[in-house]
Design a protein around this motif. Structure first.
Motif, PDB file in Angstrom:
ATOM      1  N   GLY A 213       0.827  -1.358   0.514  1.00  0.00           N
ATOM      2  CA  GLY A 213       0.390   0.234   0.016  1.00  0.00           C
ATOM      3  C   GLY A 213       0.828   1.277   0.361  1.00  0.00           C
ATOM      4  N   GLY A 214       2.071   1.063  -0.054  1.00  0.00           N
ATOM      5  CA  GLY A 214       2.859   1.909   0.369  1.00  0.00           C
ATOM      6  C   GLY A 214       3.018   2.658  -1.282  1.00  0.00           C
ATOM      7  N   ALA A 215       4.013   3.929  -1.400  1.00  0.00           N
ATOM      8  CA  ALA A 215       4.257   4.946  -2.695  1.00  0.00           C
ATOM      9  C   ALA A 215       5.327   4.664  -3.751  1.00  0.00           C
ATOM     10  CB  ALA A 215       3.609   6.214  -2.115  1.00  0.00           C
ATOM     11  N   MET A 216       5.352   4.616  -4.840  1.00  0.00           N
ATOM     12  CA  MET A 216       6.572   4.137  -5.655  1.00  0.00           C
ATOM     13  C   MET A 216       7.646   5.661  -5.235  1.00  0.00           C
ATOM     14  SD  MET A 216       5.363   5.943  -9.205  1.00  0.00           S
ATOM     15  CE  MET A 216       4.578   4.580  -9.216  1.00  0.00           C
ATOM     16  N   SER A 217       9.079   5.328  -5.682  1.00  0.00           N
ATOM     17  CA  SER A 217      10.089   6.309  -5.373  1.00  0.00           C
ATOM     18  C   SER A 217      10.012   7.310  -6.244  1.00  0.00           C
ATOM     19  CB  SER A 217      11.019   5.398  -4.980  1.00  0.00           C
ATOM     20  OG  SER A 217      11.918   4.487  -6.610  1.00  0.00           O
ATOM     21  N   GLU A 218      11.134   7.832  -6.206  1.00  0.00           N
ATOM     22  CA  GLU A 218      11.559   8.933  -7.497  1.00  0.00           C
ATOM     23  C   GLU A 218      11.486   8.316  -8.672  1.00  0.00           C
ATOM     24  OE1 GLU A 218      14.244  12.048  -5.767  1.00  0.00           O
ATOM     25  OE2 GLU A 218      13.083  11.161  -4.083  1.00  0.00           O
ATOM     26  N   ILE A 219      12.253   7.422  -8.325  1.00  0.00           N
ATOM     27  CA  ILE A 219      13.219   6.408  -9.815  1.00  0.00           C
ATOM     28  C   ILE A 219      11.644   5.879 -10.256  1.00  0.00           C
ATOM     29  CG2 ILE A 219      13.694   4.403 -10.746  1.00  0.00           C
ATOM     30  CD1 ILE A 219      15.650   6.199  -9.613  1.00  0.00           C
ATOM     31  N   GLY A 220      10.245   5.351 -10.160  1.00  0.00           N
ATOM     32  CA  GLY A 220       9.700   5.008 -10.057  1.00  0.00           C
ATOM     33  C   GLY A 220       8.536   5.641 -11.079  1.00  0.00           C
ATOM     34  N   MET A 221       8.556   7.103 -10.023  1.00  0.00           N
ATOM     35  CA  MET A 221       7.687   8.375 -11.250  1.00  0.00           C
ATOM     36  C   MET A 221       8.300   8.671 -12.282  1.00  0.00           C
ATOM     37  SD  MET A 221       6.904  10.602  -7.998  1.00  0.00           S
ATOM     38  CE  MET A 221       7.781  11.528  -7.550  1.00  0.00           C
ATOM     39  N   GLY A 222       9.501   8.377 -12.291  1.00  0.00           N
ATOM     40  CA  GLY A 222      10.697   8.967 -13.410  1.00  0.00           C
ATOM     41  C   GLY A 222       9.847   7.900 -14.587  1.00  0.00           C
ATOM     42  N   ILE A 223       9.971   6.861 -14.467  1.00  0.00           N
ATOM     43  CA  ILE A 223       9.710   5.465 -15.736  1.00  0.00           C
ATOM     44  C   ILE A 223       7.641   5.622 -15.842  1.00  0.00           C
ATOM     45  CG2 ILE A 223       8.968   3.209 -15.718  1.00  0.00           C
ATOM     46  CD1 ILE A 223      11.233   2.503 -13.492  1.00  0.00           C
ATOM     47  N   LEU A 224       7.163   5.547 -15.035  1.00  0.00           N
ATOM     48  CA  LEU A 224       5.590   6.342 -15.088  1.00  0.00           C
ATOM     49  C   LEU A 224       6.012   7.285 -16.060  1.00  0.00           C
ATOM     50  CD1 LEU A 224       3.090   5.715 -14.488  1.00  0.00           C
ATOM     51  CD2 LEU A 224       3.112   7.129 -12.559  1.00  0.00           C
ATOM     52  N   ALA A 225       6.533   8.549 -16.139  1.00  0.00           N
ATOM     53  CA  ALA A 225       6.560   8.999 -16.846  1.00  0.00           C
ATOM     54  C   ALA A 225       6.709   9.037 -18.120  1.00  0.00           C
ATOM     55  CB  ALA A 225       7.352  11.035 -15.892  1.00  0.00           C
ATOM     56  N   ARG A 226       7.134   8.418 -18.695  1.00  0.00           N
ATOM     57  CA  ARG A 226       8.181   7.679 -19.868  1.00  0.00           C
ATOM     58  C   ARG A 226       6.657   6.795 -20.641  1.00  0.00           C
ATOM     59  NH1 ARG A 226      13.206   8.390 -16.775  1.00  0.00           N
ATOM     60  NH2 ARG A 226      13.243   5.478 -16.409  1.00  0.00           N
ATOM     61  N   GLY A 227       6.253   6.427 -19.552  1.00  0.00           N
ATOM     62  CA  GLY A 227       5.564   5.746 -20.054  1.00  0.00           C
ATOM     63  C   GLY A 227       5.966   4.309 -21.423  1.00  0.00           C
ATOM     64  N   ASP A 228       5.385   3.780 -22.213  1.00  0.00           N
ATOM     65  CA  ASP A 228       5.536   3.082 -22.580  1.00  0.00           C
ATOM     66  C   ASP A 228       7.092   2.623 -23.063  1.00  0.00           C
ATOM     67  OD1 ASP A 228       2.485   1.906 -22.705  1.00  0.00           O
ATOM     68  OD2 ASP A 228       2.030   2.196 -23.490  1.00  0.00           O
ATOM     69  N   GLN A 229       7.745   3.862 -22.512  1.00  0.00           N
ATOM     70  CA  GLN A 229       9.179   4.067 -23.823  1.00  0.00           C
ATOM     71  C   GLN A 229       9.708   3.492 -22.619  1.00  0.00           C
ATOM     72  OE1 GLN A 229       9.663   4.641 -27.295  1.00  0.00           O
ATOM     73  NE2 GLN A 229       6.783   5.049 -27.286  1.00  0.00           N
ATOM     74  N   ALA A 230       9.999   3.787 -20.982  1.00  0.00           N
ATOM     75  CA  ALA A 230       9.990   3.000 -20.161  1.00  0.00           C
ATOM     76  C   ALA A 230      11.309   1.721 -20.397  1.00  0.00           C
ATOM     77  CB  ALA A 230       9.791   2.911 -19.192  1.00  0.00           C
ATOM     78  N   SER A 231      12.229   2.040 -20.188  1.00  0.00           N
ATOM     79  CA  SER A 231      13.262   0.650 -20.047  1.00  0.00           C
ATOM     80  C   SER A 231      14.122   0.550 -18.670  1.00  0.00           C
ATOM     81  CB  SER A 231      14.420   1.366 -21.184  1.00  0.00           C
ATOM     82  OG  SER A 231      15.550   1.760 -20.408  1.00  0.00           O
ATOM     83  N   ASP A 232      14.293  -0.897 -18.377  1.00  0.00           N
ATOM     84  CA  ASP A 232      14.997  -1.152 -17.365  1.00  0.00           C
ATOM     85  C   ASP A 232      15.855  -0.218 -16.735  1.00  0.00           C
ATOM     86  OD1 ASP A 232      13.157  -3.300 -17.929  1.00  0.00           O
ATOM     87  OD2 ASP A 232      14.506  -4.794 -17.946  1.00  0.00           O
ATOM     88  N   GLU A 233      15.668  -0.256 -15.672  1.00  0.00           N
ATOM     89  CA  GLU A 233      17.710   0.499 -14.979  1.00  0.00           C
ATOM     90  C   GLU A 233      17.299  -0.077 -14.399  1.00  0.00           C
ATOM     91  OE1 GLU A 233      16.722   4.911 -13.721  1.00  0.00           O
ATOM     92  OE2 GLU A 233      15.526   5.011 -14.626  1.00  0.00           O
ATOM     93  N   LEU A 234      18.795  -0.871 -14.519  1.00  0.00           N
ATOM     94  CA  LEU A 234      19.658  -1.800 -13.592  1.00  0.00           C
ATOM     95  C   LEU A 234      21.397  -1.074 -12.336  1.00  0.00           C
ATOM     96  CD1 LEU A 234      19.596  -4.435 -16.555  1.00  0.00           C
ATOM     97  CD2 LEU A 234      18.239  -4.091 -14.543  1.00  0.00           C
ATOM     98  N   ASN A 235      21.728  -1.686 -11.496  1.00  0.00           N
ATOM     99  CA  ASN A 235      22.970  -1.488 -11.131  1.00  0.00           C
ATOM    100  C   ASN A 235      22.903  -0.013 -10.861  1.00  0.00           C
ATOM    101  OD1 ASN A 235      23.130  -3.977 -10.825  1.00  0.00           O
ATOM    102  ND2 ASN A 235      24.263  -4.007 -12.931  1.00  0.00           N
ATOM    103  N   TYR A 236      22.406   0.536 -10.159  1.00  0.00           N
ATOM    104  CA  TYR A 236      22.150   2.232  -9.869  1.00  0.00           C
ATOM    105  C   TYR A 236      22.173   2.311  -8.308  1.00  0.00           C
ATOM    106  CZ  TYR A 236      17.210   2.224  -9.276  1.00  0.00           C
ATOM    107  OH  TYR A 236      15.739   1.908  -8.822  1.00  0.00           O
ATOM    108  N   VAL A 237      22.975   3.277  -8.060  1.00  0.00           N
ATOM    109  CA  VAL A 237      22.860   3.425  -6.259  1.00  0.00           C
ATOM    110  C   VAL A 237      22.753   4.281  -5.892  1.00  0.00           C
ATOM    111  CG1 VAL A 237      24.861   3.192  -4.697  1.00  0.00           C
ATOM    112  CG2 VAL A 237      25.302   2.020  -6.189  1.00  0.00           C
TER     113      VAL A 237
END
Length: 221
Positions: free
Chosen positions: A54-78
């Motif tokens: 029930g918690g919220a998405m993070s800033e990373i998640g919001m960025g992916i949501l904004a890119r919609g179907d053009q979003a891609s995987d984001e791997l190994n970021y710190v």
């Protein structure tokens, strides 16, 4: 495609416990449903970021949501949490048969202890410590995530709202839009309150920022 999307999420839900059981207590696995961004966490195991179902998405998640179907995987970021933890993450988008992005599977590893040990060894060996990591906000409350993104953008401007030019104000709204802030319900009034402006002004700046972005894209086409 709702039924298919529901089935994919249902299939992944038991997977989170298996991954955490394999990797240990420093691991957290989250399934997000982007169809409900304010409460996107539908399954979670581990407690690296302190969130719950029930918690919220993070800033990373919001960025992916904004890119919609053009979003891609984001791997190994710190990133670094507000509480100081260093978190190594991978975010893998979920798509249905039509290619529509509707969620994500995220793996977060708390690497704080490993990084501290690495830094100590580096100091003993006379090596320079790595640069600081960007801070991100995790929480069950989407409002705190939105506030953190707004505050970060204001810090980038290095000036209070009242001293920003029209273009700087539009750039701020454009940046917030690109980060997915306005995909969240009630975000415009919240941003307005955070900036100390009226809701009408916030809606107006957002509209202008989007119109100018559309015009720029058309001219480049």
């Amino acid at each position: 495609m709702k039924r298919e999307q529901d089935a994919i999420i249902a299939a992944l839900t038991p997977v989170v416990d298996g991954i955490v059981a394999t990797l240990g207590s420093f691991c957290e696995v989250v399934v997000h449903d982007f169809r409900r961004p304010e409460n996107s966490v539908v399954a979670i195991a581990g407690s690296v970021t302190g969130r719950s179902v029930g918690g919220a998405m993070s800033e990373i998640g919001m960025g992916i949501l904004a890119r919609g179907d053009q979003a891609s995987d984001e791997l190994n970021y710190v990133t670094r949490t507000g509480g100081g933890k260093l978190v190594k993450s991978s975010t893998m988008v979920l798509r249905d048969g039509d290619g529509t992005v509707f969620g994500a599977l995220c793996v977060n590893l708390d690497i704080t202890a490993v990084t501290q040990a690495h830094a100590l060894i580096g100091q003993l060996a006379g090596l320079t410590s790595p640069a600081g990591m960007p801070t991100t906000t995790f929480g069950d409350d989407i409002d705190s995530v939105v506030d953190a993104v707004v505050d970060a953008h204001q810090l980038e401007q290095s000036k209070p709202w009242t001293e920003l030019s029209r273009e700087e104000r539009l750039e701020l709204f454009r940046g917030l839009d690109e980060r997915g802030v306005f995909a969240v319900r009630r975000a415009v009034p919240q941003v307005a309150a955070r900036l100390g402006i009226s809701r009408a002004s916030a809606y107006n700046y957002l509209s202008q920022a989007r119109n100018e972005s559309d015009t720029s894209q058309e001219q480049q086409a």
